[in-house]
Design a protein around this motif. Structure first.
Motif, PDB file in Angstrom:
ATOM      1  N   LEU A 277       0.800  -1.229  -0.313  1.00  0.00           N
ATOM      2  CA  LEU A 277       0.326  -0.414   0.111  1.00  0.00           C
ATOM      3  C   LEU A 277       0.764   1.810  -0.471  1.00  0.00           C
ATOM      4  CD1 LEU A 277      -2.842   1.096   0.111  1.00  0.00           C
ATOM      5  CD2 LEU A 277      -2.772   1.104   2.845  1.00  0.00           C
ATOM      6  N   ILE A 278       1.716   1.177   0.540  1.00  0.00           N
ATOM      7  CA  ILE A 278       3.016   2.466   1.105  1.00  0.00           C
ATOM      8  C   ILE A 278       3.489   2.552  -0.647  1.00  0.00           C
ATOM      9  CG2 ILE A 278       4.826   3.137   1.624  1.00  0.00           C
ATOM     10  CD1 ILE A 278       4.259   1.905   4.583  1.00  0.00           C
TER      11      ILE A 278
ATOM     12  N   ILE B 167       2.562   1.627  -3.194  1.00  0.00           N
ATOM     13  CA  ILE B 167       1.769   2.302  -4.920  1.00  0.00           C
ATOM     14  C   ILE B 167       1.448   3.974  -4.590  1.00  0.00           C
ATOM     15  CG2 ILE B 167      -0.035   1.978  -5.374  1.00  0.00           C
ATOM     16  CD1 ILE B 167       0.251  -1.102  -5.058  1.00  0.00           C
ATOM     17  N   GLY B 168       1.245   3.463  -3.353  1.00  0.00           N
ATOM     18  CA  GLY B 168       0.013   4.670  -2.709  1.00  0.00           C
ATOM     19  C   GLY B 168       1.761   6.312  -2.960  1.00  0.00           C
ATOM     20  N   ALA B 169       2.852   5.636  -2.666  1.00  0.00           N
ATOM     21  CA  ALA B 169       3.756   7.290  -2.906  1.00  0.00           C
ATOM     22  C   ALA B 169       3.700   7.039  -4.397  1.00  0.00           C
ATOM     23  CB  ALA B 169       5.461   6.636  -2.307  1.00  0.00           C
ATOM     24  N   SER B 170       3.710   5.909  -5.703  1.00  0.00           N
ATOM     25  CA  SER B 170       4.046   5.867  -6.429  1.00  0.00           C
ATOM     26  C   SER B 170       2.817   6.964  -7.103  1.00  0.00           C
ATOM     27  CB  SER B 170       4.009   5.092  -7.779  1.00  0.00           C
ATOM     28  OG  SER B 170       2.525   4.158  -7.061  1.00  0.00           O
ATOM     29  N   LEU B 171       1.679   6.855  -6.670  1.00  0.00           N
ATOM     30  CA  LEU B 171       0.071   7.493  -6.468  1.00  0.00           C
ATOM     31  C   LEU B 171       0.340   9.429  -7.380  1.00  0.00           C
ATOM     32  CD1 LEU B 171      -2.706   4.624  -5.791  1.00  0.00           C
ATOM     33  CD2 LEU B 171      -1.720   5.563  -8.517  1.00  0.00           C
ATOM     34  N   ILE B 172       0.933   9.290  -5.778  1.00  0.00           N
ATOM     35  CA  ILE B 172       1.840  10.853  -5.927  1.00  0.00           C
ATOM     36  C   ILE B 172       2.252  11.774  -6.196  1.00  0.00           C
ATOM     37  CG2 ILE B 172       2.954  12.105  -3.778  1.00  0.00           C
ATOM     38  CD1 ILE B 172       2.153  10.368  -1.452  1.00  0.00           C
TER      39      ILE B 172
END
Length: 364
Positions: free
Chosen positions: A13-14, A16-21
């Motif tokens: 989750l971390i 993928i979430g960082a890549s979305l940012i």
């Protein structure tokens, strides 16, 4: 004591979430450049002759989506419109040979636009004259006149374009620093005002006195830079007073990822997809960039709107600071009904003497 290993689901989750940012940042800063098109650029056509009518009709027919065309009587009227920034350029058709007016102070992309328009008019003009028997080498050349040129110290306008982003970052830095390091509504307000004024002095000293990017009255530019920085920093401090640390994130997102890409600092806001260009002028980055450009190169232009926009954001920040301050006071101050009686001490006064007498347990 060893910390337990992070769950694999949390790791994924971390990551993928960082890549979305990262994707959000790329989208915010690339989208305006990729989607920008020429539309509704204000243009005036001067003259009352048949030639002026013909040119205006041709532009309406072939380039109505690109230009917002208005008519004026004379070349002087056209020059005044460009200097007031009511128009970005003009076609002077009240003389035997048409002339194109532009203002490179609006940005290099605007100059290129009107240079290309002059080339199109030249082609049409040449065909008309040659059809009347004029030799190709005898056809007059349509002149392109830069009515409001950029300063020699910033001939491409690159310095002015890059100035907007540091102001946004500067406003965010001030807002975060005051939010984290200063306590008290009046102290926070004093801190952001001092920060904004100091930032205005420093920015103008570098960008105007040293590099020659900004033009015009230095003192007025100091106030304008201070207002642009304050519009962001005061808002972030106000949000933090109401929302806590989350206010920093909300203010940063609105300033950096929303307001900055649609500010119109690198190109006129008319080039951005509607209605985002117009909306960007109501955020501090857009209002600040427009105000500084007008003060530097278009002293005849009305600056009331950007001043009011920046003042509104500053006022909003002050209101939010006050709301957060009084809400916190109300939370920390107990109501009279919530006061509990003092606990019994186990000692009561002796009858008739007022002196304490031992209870049964105390005398045992």
């Amino acid at each position: 004591m060893n910390r337990p290993h992070t769950r694999w689901s949390r790791v994924a989750l971390i990551g993928i979430g960082a890549s979305l940012i990262v994707g959000v940042f790329v989208l915010a800063f690339s989208w305006p450049a990729v989607t920008s098109t020429v539309h509704a650029v204000p243009l005036v056509v001067s003259g009352t002759s048949t030639t002026a009518d013909t040119i205006a009709a041709q532009l309406e027919q072939n380039a109505s989506a690109q230009f917002d065309i208005t008519r004026v009587a004379t070349r002087d009227d056209a020059v005044a419109a460009v200097q007031r920034r009511d128009a970005f350029g003009a076609v002077v058709a009240d003389s035997p040979v048409p002339e194109v007016l532009t203002a490179s102070a609006n940005g290099v992309v605007v100059s290129q636009l009107f240079t290309g328009l002059a080339a199109q008019l030249q082609s049409s003009f040449s065909q008309q004259l040659q059809a009347q028997g004029v030799a190709a080498d005898a056809v007059p050349v349509i002149a392109v006149t830069d009515v409001v040129p950029l300063a020699a110290t910033d001939p491409r306008g690159a310095g002015f374009t890059t100035l907007s982003f540091p102001l946004v970052i500067g406003g965010m830095i001030g807002g975060v620093a005051v939010s984290l390091l200063v306590v008290g509504v009046w102290r926070r307000l004093t801190a952001v005002v001092l920060y904004g004024l100091a930032a205005g002095v420093v920015v103008v000293a570098i960008s105007q006195a040293w590099f020659g990017i900004l033009q015009g009255p230095a003192l007025l530019n100091v106030v304008a830079v201070a207002a642009a920085v304050l519009g962001i920093s005061a808002f972030i401090v106000g949000l933090t007073s109401v929302l806590g640390p989350r206010g920093i994130a909300v203010g940063a997102v609105l300033s950096l990822l929303v307001g900055n890409p649609i500010s119109g600092a690198s190109q006129p806001w008319q080039f951005l997809p509607a209605p985002w260009g117009a909306i960007g002028q109501f955020f501090p980055p857009g209002a600040g960039a427009t105000l500084l450009r007008d003060l530097s190169y278009f002293p005849d232009a009305s600056t009331l709107e950007p001043w009011l926009v920046l003042a509104g954001w500053i006022a909003l920040g002050v209101v939010l600071m006050s709301v957060g301050h009084f809400r916190n006071r109300a939370t920390m101050t107990p109501s009279p009904g919530s006061l509990e009686p003092e606990p019994e001490t186990g000692v009561a006064p002796a009858p008739g003497t007022g002196a304490p007498a031992a209870t049964a347990s105390g005398s045992a």
